[in-house]
Design a protein around this motif. Structure first.
Motif, short mmCIF file in Angstrom:
data_model
loop_
_atom_site.label_atom_id
_atom_site.label_comp_id
_atom_site.label_asym_id
_atom_site.label_seq_id
_atom_site.Cartn_x
_atom_site.Cartn_y
_atom_site.Cartn_z
N VAL A 1 2.45 11.07 3.44
CA VAL A 1 1.03 11.34 3.63
C VAL A 1 0.25 10.41 2.70
N ILE A 2 -0.61 9.59 3.29
CA ILE A 2 -1.44 8.63 2.56
C ILE A 2 -2.89 8.95 2.90
N GLY A 3 -3.58 9.61 1.99
CA GLY A 3 -4.92 10.09 2.30
C GLY A 3 -4.85 11.13 3.41
N ARG A 4 -5.54 10.88 4.50
CA ARG A 4 -5.49 11.81 5.64
C ARG A 4 -4.51 11.36 6.71
N GLN A 5 -3.83 10.23 6.50
CA GLN A 5 -2.89 9.73 7.49
C GLN A 5 -1.48 10.26 7.21
N VAL A 6 -0.80 10.63 8.28
CA VAL A 6 0.53 11.24 8.18
C VAL A 6 1.52 10.40 8.98
N PHE A 7 2.59 9.96 8.31
CA PHE A 7 3.62 9.14 8.94
C PHE A 7 4.94 9.90 8.85
N SER A 8 5.49 10.26 9.99
CA SER A 8 6.66 11.13 10.06
C SER A 8 7.83 10.39 10.69
N VAL A 9 8.94 10.32 9.95
CA VAL A 9 10.10 9.54 10.39
C VAL A 9 11.36 10.39 10.30
N ARG A 10 12.06 10.52 11.42
CA ARG A 10 13.35 11.19 11.43
C ARG A 10 14.41 10.21 10.94
N ILE A 11 15.32 10.71 10.08
CA ILE A 11 16.39 9.89 9.52
C ILE A 11 17.73 10.49 9.92
N THR B 1 10.22 0.87 11.30
CA THR B 1 9.53 1.71 12.28
C THR B 1 8.29 1.07 12.88
N GLY B 2 7.73 0.08 12.21
CA GLY B 2 6.47 -0.50 12.66
C GLY B 2 5.25 0.29 12.26
N LEU B 3 5.41 1.37 11.51
CA LEU B 3 4.27 2.18 11.08
C LEU B 3 3.43 1.39 10.08
N PRO B 4 2.10 1.42 10.21
CA PRO B 4 1.22 0.61 9.35
C PRO B 4 0.95 1.29 8.01
N MET B 5 1.98 1.49 7.24
CA MET B 5 1.85 2.27 6.01
C MET B 5 1.22 1.46 4.88
N VAL B 6 1.57 0.18 4.76
CA VAL B 6 0.96 -0.66 3.72
C VAL B 6 -0.55 -0.75 3.94
N ALA B 7 -0.95 -0.95 5.18
CA ALA B 7 -2.38 -1.02 5.49
C ALA B 7 -3.07 0.31 5.18
N CYS C 1 8.66 17.49 -2.34
CA CYS C 1 7.63 16.47 -2.19
C CYS C 1 7.60 15.65 -3.46
N ASN C 2 7.80 14.34 -3.33
CA ASN C 2 7.77 13.44 -4.47
C ASN C 2 6.38 12.81 -4.54
N PRO C 3 5.60 13.09 -5.61
CA PRO C 3 4.25 12.53 -5.69
C PRO C 3 4.21 11.06 -6.05
N SER C 4 5.39 10.47 -6.32
CA SER C 4 5.48 9.03 -6.59
C SER C 4 6.59 8.40 -5.76
N GLY C 5 6.87 8.97 -4.60
CA GLY C 5 8.03 8.57 -3.82
C GLY C 5 7.90 7.18 -3.20
N GLN C 6 9.07 6.61 -2.87
CA GLN C 6 9.12 5.33 -2.18
C GLN C 6 8.83 5.53 -0.69
N TRP C 7 8.30 4.51 -0.06
CA TRP C 7 7.96 4.63 1.36
C TRP C 7 7.94 3.29 2.09
N ALA C 8 7.71 2.17 1.38
CA ALA C 8 7.44 0.91 2.07
C ALA C 8 8.65 0.40 2.85
N TRP C 9 9.87 0.79 2.46
CA TRP C 9 11.04 0.27 3.18
C TRP C 9 11.07 0.73 4.63
N MET C 10 10.35 1.81 4.95
CA MET C 10 10.37 2.33 6.32
C MET C 10 9.45 1.56 7.26
#
Length: 316
Positions: free
Chosen positions: A218-228, A299-305, A286-295
């Motif tokens: 969760v980045i602000g109000r955006q939610v990116f959900s990925v099954r692993i 996945t093509g999700l625009p998480m960095v943006a 929930c990790n408040p400092s978790g990693q995410w950019a490798w996904m």
């Protein structure tokens, strides 16, 4: 607050996630000042004055200077600790304490600044019992859990809720033959529990009969959900075995995610869930400092943006 103020990025030297976000901000023409607490005082200095409007002053690195009253946002990642190797043990202990409460206190008190996340709120949210209790209140399914230093209680819990996993309450590093290692999640049986449990606190949790995991960022109000999918008890032990699928959260989950973050006053969180054979999502942490950019490339999700959008704030 001025729209042209910089973004402060507080992290260690080697942080590929921060590198990606900083690159995106640079491409947008957003000024960035990157620093690490480990740089203080050798190559990092500051001077902050208290005024009726809050703190004013400057923070300087070898290449940048930030006006503390005009910082638009602060991205707090994983900075290294303060070190004063040139001092003796007693003086170093004093200096570290002053640095933590001095520089740390200034960085935590910037007027009008958006924190992603505020370091004090990160500290609150890193206590696993607090997170699990908040998750239950927010409406998530949480596996039966025991936190204890009582061997009798631990054996009873395993007997009632087996199979049960042992999970470290935090993740300190052990050095084995000079190599840094972490304490892994593992299944325990009642006969493995002895009086050593009384030596400190332990977390035991019923094992979910899972078919997959889900990482929700969760980045602000955006939610990116990925099954692993991995077939592993802990997917973080072997990234080469992972496959990723973008999925939609179940009904009500998005609202619960935001309730959880609001509870801890966070604007970012990396949530982990286990998915059982019936498709139920079970909250793990929930990790408040978790990693995410490798996904993102997987996945093509625009998480960095999305993170750059949040930090930029686009103030007009």
């Amino acid at each position: 607050m001025s729209a042209i103020g910089p973004v402060l990025v507080v992290t260690m030297i080697d942080d590929p996630t921060a590198d990606l976000v900083i690159g995106e901000l640079h491409d947008r023409g957003v000024p960035v000042v990157r620093l690490d607490s480990g740089d203080f005082p050798a190559t990092l200095s500051f001077a902050a004055t208290l005024t009726p409007q809050g703190l004013e002053g400057t923070l300087s690195t070898p290449t940048r200077t930030a006006d503390l009253s005009h910082v638009r946002s602060l991205y707090y990642r994983r900075p290294s600790g303060f070190t004063f190797t040139h001092l003796d043990e007693q003086d170093a202990r004093f200096a570290v304490t002053q640095a933590r409460y001095g520089l740390g206190g200034v960085l935590a008190s910037l007027p009008g600044c958006l924190y992603v996340n505020h370091p004090h709120r990160i500290g609150d949210a890193e206590f696993k019992p607090s997170g699990l209790a908040a998750a239950a209140r927010c409406g998530f399914r949480v596996p039966p859990t025991l936190v204890t230093s009582d061997p009798v209680a631990a054996r009873s819990f395993v007997g009632d809720h087996g199979p049960v996993l042992y999970k470290p309450l935090s993740t300190p590093l052990y050095r084995i033959d000079g190599v840094s290692c972490t304490v892994e999640v593992g299944e325990v049986t009642a006969d493995q529990i002895d009086e050593r449990v009384a030596g400190t606190a332990h977390l035991f949790q019923q094992r979910v009969d899972k078919v997959a995991d889900v990482r929700v960022t969760v980045i602000g109000r955006q939610v990116f959900s990925v099954r692993i999918d991995s077939g592993l008890l802990d997917w973080r032990t072997d990234y080469d075995r992972l496959t990723y699928t973008v999925v939609e959260p179940p009904p009500g989950a998005v609202d619960a995610l935001h309730r959880y973050l609001d509870h801890f006053r966070l604007v970012f969180g990396a949530f982990d869930f286990a998915v059982d054979r019936a498709g139920t999502w079970w909250f793990l942490e929930c990790n408040p400092s978790g990693q995410w950019a490798w996904m993102e490339p997987e996945t093509g999700l625009p998480m960095v943006a999305a993170m750059a959008d949040l930090l930029e704030r686009e103030i007009v």
